[in-house]
Design an enzyme around this catalytic site. Structure first.
Site, short mmCIF file in Angstrom:
data_model
loop_
_atom_site.label_atom_id
_atom_site.label_comp_id
_atom_site.label_asym_id
_atom_site.label_seq_id
_atom_site.Cartn_x
_atom_site.Cartn_y
_atom_site.Cartn_z
N ASP A 92 0.94 -1.18 0.11
CA ASP A 92 -0.02 -0.14 -0.04
C ASP A 92 0.86 1.16 -0.02
O ASP A 92 1.98 1.04 0.06
CB ASP A 92 -1.09 -0.04 1.07
CG ASP A 92 -0.35 -0.13 2.46
OD1 ASP A 92 0.78 0.32 2.74
OD2 ASP A 92 -0.94 -1.02 3.41
N1 URA Z 1 0.36 -3.51 3.59
C1 URA Z 1 0.02 -4.32 4.46
O1 URA Z 1 -0.82 -3.95 5.51
N2 URA Z 1 0.11 -5.86 4.39
C2 URA Z 1 0.87 -6.25 3.58
O2 URA Z 1 0.78 -7.49 3.42
C3 URA Z 1 1.23 -5.56 2.40
C4 URA Z 1 1.14 -4.08 2.77
#
Ligand code: URA
Length: 229
Positions: A92
């Protein structure tokens, strides 16, 4: 004095050609060559170092033509604030760290598809104390509101305190999985960085926001995954 060496960029070694096209690691494709399974323009090739013209020559494996496609692989140390939706659907915006940038769709699928269970390790800072109990909860699987609980994940506590530091290895890659797993235990991720994905490790000397091409050893390890080993 400057010496210019003219190189024909269309010419590559036969073993490199085959390995890049997903037929196995360099040593595996050498075996294919040695056992007479590879032909160039209809003639059996015997030497892995034979140069192939990727535009003009026709390479075949047991009679099946293999077309060359130029793939590129880069390791990127993604900074927070950078959106990477086109190359990785699980990282993200505020997650940092290792990202593979490539036009090799088949490899991306092998690495990122939740069904392939490639291990991904994250370093995270957590608001609150992370305990031995949490290690067991992660190992048992956690209900994050999906159809099934998460697969066993390995939690390593680096520091436990009002802000804890951990490393977590997951094998699925569901949307925002790490944050959701901690949330389900009433804890909040305040910093998240991906430090490895399958055989690839985030190099210590790759500064945030920079990238470099994969080494031959890293590419070889990925080719092993691509060929389903
Ligand atoms: N962000 C998260 O919270 N978990 C992931 O596995 C990847 C990005």
């Amino acid at each position: 004095m400057t010496v210019y060496v003219e190189r024909n960029i269309n010419m590559i070694r036969l073993d490199k050609f085959l390995s890049e096209m997903g037929l196995g690691t360099r040593s595996e494709v050498k075996k294919l060559i040695k056992t007479g399974q590879i032909a160039i323009n209809g003639t059996v090739a015997v030497k892995p170092e034979t140069k192939v013209d990727i535009d003009a020559d026709e390479v075949s494996v047991n009679g099946r033509i293999v077309k060359y496609q130029r793939y590129e692989y880069y390791l990127f140390n993604k900074p927070s604030g950078c959106v990477s939706a086109t190359c990785d659907n699980v990282l993200d915006i505020d997650t940092e760290g290792l990202l593979l940038i490539t036009n090799d769709g088949a490899l991306s699928h092998e690495l990122l598809s939740p069904s392939k269970h490639v291990a991904k390790t994250y370093y995270a800072r957590i608001d609150g104390e992370v305990t031995w109990d949490d290690i067991i909860r992660f190992k048992e699987g956690i209900d994050i509101g999906e159809e099934r609980p998460t697969k066993p994940a390995e939690l390593v506590i680096k520091k436990s305190g009002s802000v804890s530091e951990i490393e977590l290895t997951i094998t699925e890659g569901k949307f925002h999985q790490v944050k959701r797993m901690f949330e389900a235990l009433g804890k909040r991720v305040i910093y998240l960085k991906r430090i490895s994905m399958g055989p690839l490790k985030l190099p210590d000397d790759l500064k945030t926001g920079t990238y470099r091409a994969l080494t031959q050893a890293e590419t070889d390890m990925l080719m092993q995954i691509k060929s389903g080993k």
